[in-house]
Design an enzyme around this catalytic site. Structure first.
Site, PDB file in Angstrom:
ATOM      1  N   ASP A  83     -65.886   7.962  26.515  1.00 42.56           N
ATOM      2  CA  ASP A  83     -65.998   6.766  27.338  1.00 42.56           C
ATOM      3  C   ASP A  83     -64.832   5.836  26.948  1.00 42.56           C
ATOM      4  OD1 ASP A  83     -66.788   4.904  29.162  1.00 42.56           O
ATOM      5  OD2 ASP A  83     -68.875   4.839  28.533  1.00 42.56           O
TER       6      ASP A  83
HETATM    7  C1  BGC Z   1     -68.250   3.069  31.358  1.00 40.91           C
HETATM    8  C2  BGC Z   1     -68.204   4.426  31.999  1.00 40.91           C
HETATM    9  C3  BGC Z   1     -67.058   4.532  32.949  1.00 40.91           C
HETATM   10  C4  BGC Z   1     -65.783   4.198  32.215  1.00 40.91           C
HETATM   11  C5  BGC Z   1     -64.534   4.325  33.056  1.00 40.91           C
HETATM   12  C6  BGC Z   1     -66.910   2.644  30.820  1.00 40.91           C
HETATM   13  O1  BGC Z   1     -66.920   1.328  30.427  1.00 40.91           O
HETATM   14  O2  BGC Z   1     -69.205   3.078  30.334  1.00 40.91           O
HETATM   15  O3  BGC Z   1     -69.425   4.674  32.651  1.00 40.91           O
HETATM   16  O4  BGC Z   1     -67.007   5.807  33.526  1.00 40.91           O
HETATM   17  O5  BGC Z   1     -65.867   2.872  31.735  1.00 40.91           O
HETATM   18  O6  BGC Z   1     -64.409   3.330  33.981  1.00 40.91           O
END
Ligand code: BGC
Length: 756
Positions: free
Chosen positions: A284
């Site tokens: 993430d």
């Molecule tokens: C979120 C994810 C997301 C990623 C990319 C993160 O802050 O937890 O769910 O896919 O950002 O945007």
């Protein structure tokens, strides 16, 4: 390669494991050859996923992306919108980097693209796997038409924690339903052939357990037993892996005190050794560097930890690209680990057809014809109507007639940007209708729709500001009295009041946890004043989570929960409010009576001192509230009524290779066509470990005309009785089981059978 694939499909009658192996062999040869030409730096470059574009969810933004692409230091990019800008960066990778390896372009395509579907939590309320698969299919058609080939979806985190804002992104509290939804989403995104230009790779997230943060606070610690993980939280991830999802995303939280991104047990033992997942694992957003705050070491240490654990791609942290070379020199990681991760990224690109044609998702023409089409919008509208949950309708006020004067009141009645719901990155909200517009359209010249805002979201300006981010602000500068008086004057002229209340869309979603999930102060005051007028009131409740609606239930006879229904939400709400469609959504999360009951979920264990229905000293209960939810898992009304015949069982005993069929006849006893979700629960009465009081094991969504009867038959096999025991062995145990069928998790008929 594409030609080969097409030939393989044309002769699909001959597809055998041999053919698949041949395909793999071809891919392996291609990648062996490519990797033999790659420098160490270029291999590490493939593991790097910086962010570009407008959507950033952390405090870090990647710098000099173009320069890095030219040097072969970027594997992919995400959250950029539009074929032209994506093509310009793909051209740099293909034409200017030494080996011309194409980039992979990802995006958070969470619930649709420009045609936005209801938020995933709402979609789960449909219990309609075809509809959910279709929403993902359409999302893939639109996103790929705009240059995207990887979506960071489905989010399959089981969640019993409504304080957590990201309940909105998942499928609620149930592992069985969550698993079926996970499969449907993967099928919808990936189709049968990932090389097709209108399919994209799914990324299952957030692995793992992100939906169980302590106290519901986002990113917070998670700690649970392995038995609970395997039985209650892991099933949807596994189902998505079994359905062939191409990638997984690690979660921010700790698992057994080790952040998921650096947790080898999780990423290698569980995901790869036990589940045989062979795609790639991306972190993430900045999850590698966040391990520094978790107390796991400096950037070099945490990057090595992540790679050694089984992480393949680093989202935004610059940990891999910045430190792996040094770690290799110092013997902290092996070249083999870098090669393995690099190979997995290259395989994903190969599977997507990017080596065949790096521009295969960059067709300007498709962008003009395949996005936000009338067919897609019609599907989004139809599916949205299935998500709304009718909680109360005791006066049969709904459906409303398109006549007389309707006062539409509330802070969510006339907001455009708010309609699609959180995580709608590609939304073009200026094209979507507000509820007011849709209602005026629906009523036409048959009646009048008056509008007054009535109040702001809440009295606290700061809270409202933080809950209406990303261009979704809506605060009205007028005083609370002015706003309320305008609404009351309007209401005085009306035959019926429709109150559009609840959370704005950014009050749920990432980093939007709430410690109090009851109705907001200003809205409660407005509703109290409206009630005092004595006019009939339909309460439409927008929300991205299960909220506490105890006060609303006590005071209002008509409540329809509409969540966030996507780009077509406003028309869909009118379809249901005016009775063109009967509501059919059923809750996928228990709704608590107060926040102190949280976590409250239907599939809990019994205690040694089970709770009676009222307070009893020395039993498991509270002094000030009982143990029941306000509305149970599976609950939802319609404009019709259904009767259930007694359950018929083909037998009351089965062997582990046998089966029992349980049938029930459901009759529509009302005067309208409507859909019902028939639910099957099972309880294992005695086990080697304590077993839940009931668990959903099957369901059927049926549509019945007035007076029509349908028979629903469920087949019980040993598979439905299996669980992970304390040794984490997955099996069933002989003994007695209760079989329960009903319209929700509380109202069930129970029959007993024995597994011999
Ligand atoms: C979120 C994810 C997301 C990623 C990319 C993160 O802050 O937890 O769910 O896919 O950002 O945007």
């Amino acid at each position: 390669m594409k030609i080969n694939r097409i030939l393989t499909i044309a002769t699909s009658a001959f597809i055998t494991l041999g053919a698949i192996a041949a395909d793999d062999a071809q891919m392996n040869r291609f990648i062996d050859n490519l990797m033999s030409k790659m420098t160490l730096q270029e291999k590490i470059g493939q593991l790097n996923l910086p962010v570009t574009g407008d959507i950033i969810t952390g405090s870090s933004v990647s710098g000099d992306v173009v320069g890095q692409i030219e040097k072969g230091k970027v594997g992919g990019l995400f959250n950029m919108k539009g074929v032209a800008s994506i093509r310009s960066l793909q051209e740099i990778a293909v034409k200017k980097s030494r080996l011309g390896i194409p980039l992979i372009f990802g995006m958070d395509v969470i619930h649709g693209y420009e045609t936005v579907f209801p938020i995933p939590f709402a979609l789960s309320m449909t219990w309609d796997m075809d509809a959910i698969e279709q929403s993902a299919r359409i999302a893939a058609i639109e996103a790929t038409a705009d240059g995207i080939s990887l979506t960071f979806s489905p989010m399959v985190d089981v969640c019993r924690e409504p304080r957590w804002g990201r309940m909105s992104e998942g499928s609620g509290e149930d592992p069985y339903l969550g698993s079926r939804i996970a499969e449907a989403m993967v099928r919808g995104y990936q189709g049968d052939d990932l090389t097709m230009p209108n399919t994209m790779m799914a990324c299952v997230k957030h692995f793992a357990l992100y939906g169980a943060p302590e106290a519901g606070r986002d990113y917070n610690t998670v700690d649970m037993s392995h038995v609970r993980m395997f039985n209650e939280y892991f099933p949807p991830y596994k189902a998505a892996a079994d359905a062939g999802a191409g990638s997984f995303m690690t979660s921010f939280n700790t698992v057994d005190y080790i952040p998921a991104t650096g947790n080898r047990w999780l990423l290698t033992h569980v995901l790869r050794d036990l589940w045989h997942f062979d795609g790639f694992v991306v972190t993430d957003y900045t999850a590698i560097s966040e391990m520094i705050n978790h107390g796991m070491g400096d950037l070099q240490q945490v990057s090595a930890l992540a790679l050694n654990a089984g992480t393949d791609m680093d989202m935004v942290a610059d940990g891999f690209v910045g430190t792996l070379e040094k770690s290799l020199q110092e013997g902290k990681v092996t070249e083999e680990a870098i090669n393995t991760a690099c190979r997995r990224i290259l395989e994903a690109k190969y599977k997507l057809g990017l080596f065949d044609d790096p521009y295969c998702y960059l067709d300007e023409q498709r962008g003009k014809t395949d996005i936000y089409t009338s067919e897609h919008r019609a599907e989004a509208r139809r599916i949205a109507t299935e998500t709304f949950v009718l909680l109360e309708n005791s006066d049969n006020l709904l459906p409303l007639k398109k006549q007389g004067t309707i006062a539409l009141v509330g802070p969510l009645a006339n907001t455009r940007a708010n309609m699609p719901g959180t995580w709608s990155v590609a939304a073009t909200s200026e094209r979507y209708s507000t509820l007011l517009e849709a209602m005026q359209r629906a009523v036409g010249d048959k009646g009048r729709v008056l509008y007054a805002k009535g109040c702001n979201v809440c009295y606290d300006e700061e809270l409202e500001k933080n809950s209406t981010m990303f261009g979704r602000e809506m605060r009205d500068p007028r005083s609370a009295d002015e706003l309320r008086n305008e609404a009351l004057q309007m209401a005085a002229q009306a035959d019926v009041i429709v109150a559009a209340m609840g959370e704005p869309s950014e009050m749920s979603g990432e980093a939007s946890s709430r410690s109090d999930i009851a109705i907001l102060d200003a809205q409660k005051d407005l509703l109290t004043a409206l009630k005092a007028t004595g006019k009939p009131i339909v309460l439409l409740n927008f929300s991205g989570r299960a909220t506490v609606m105890t006060w609303e239930k006590e005071n209002f006879s008509t409540i329809l929960n509409v969540w966030f229904g996507g780009s077509e939400a406003a028309d869909a709400i009118c379809d249901v409010v005016f009775g063109d469609v009967s509501p059919s959504g059923h809750l996928t999360a228990s709704m608590p009576k107060n926040v102190g009951q949280v976590p409250i979920y239907y599939n809990h264990l019994n205690t040694g001192r089970p709770n009676p229905k009222w307070f009893t000293k020395y039993t498991s209960n509270y002094l000030d509230v009982d143990n029941e939810p306000l509305y149970p898992f599976g609950y939802g009304l319609s404009y019709s009524t259904f009767s259930y015949s007694p359950m018929a069982l083909t037998d009351t005993a089965m062997t582990r290779n046998g089966s029992i069929k349980a049938s029930i006849k459901v009759t529509n006893t009302g005067s309208r066509e409507a859909s019902e979700v028939v639910q099957l629960y099972i309880r294992d009465l005695v086990g080697s470990i304590s077993r839940p009081v009931k668990e959903l094991k099957d369901f059927a969504r049926i549509t019945l005309k007035p007076s029509e009867t349908k028979t629903v038959t469920f087949t019980i096999t040993a598979d439905k009785l299996k669980f992970y025991n304390s040794e984490l062995i997955y099996d069933c145990e002989p003994g007695e089981f209760d079989l329960m069928i009903g319209p929700n998790s509380c109202d069930v008929e129970t029959r007993r059978f024995t597994l011999q």
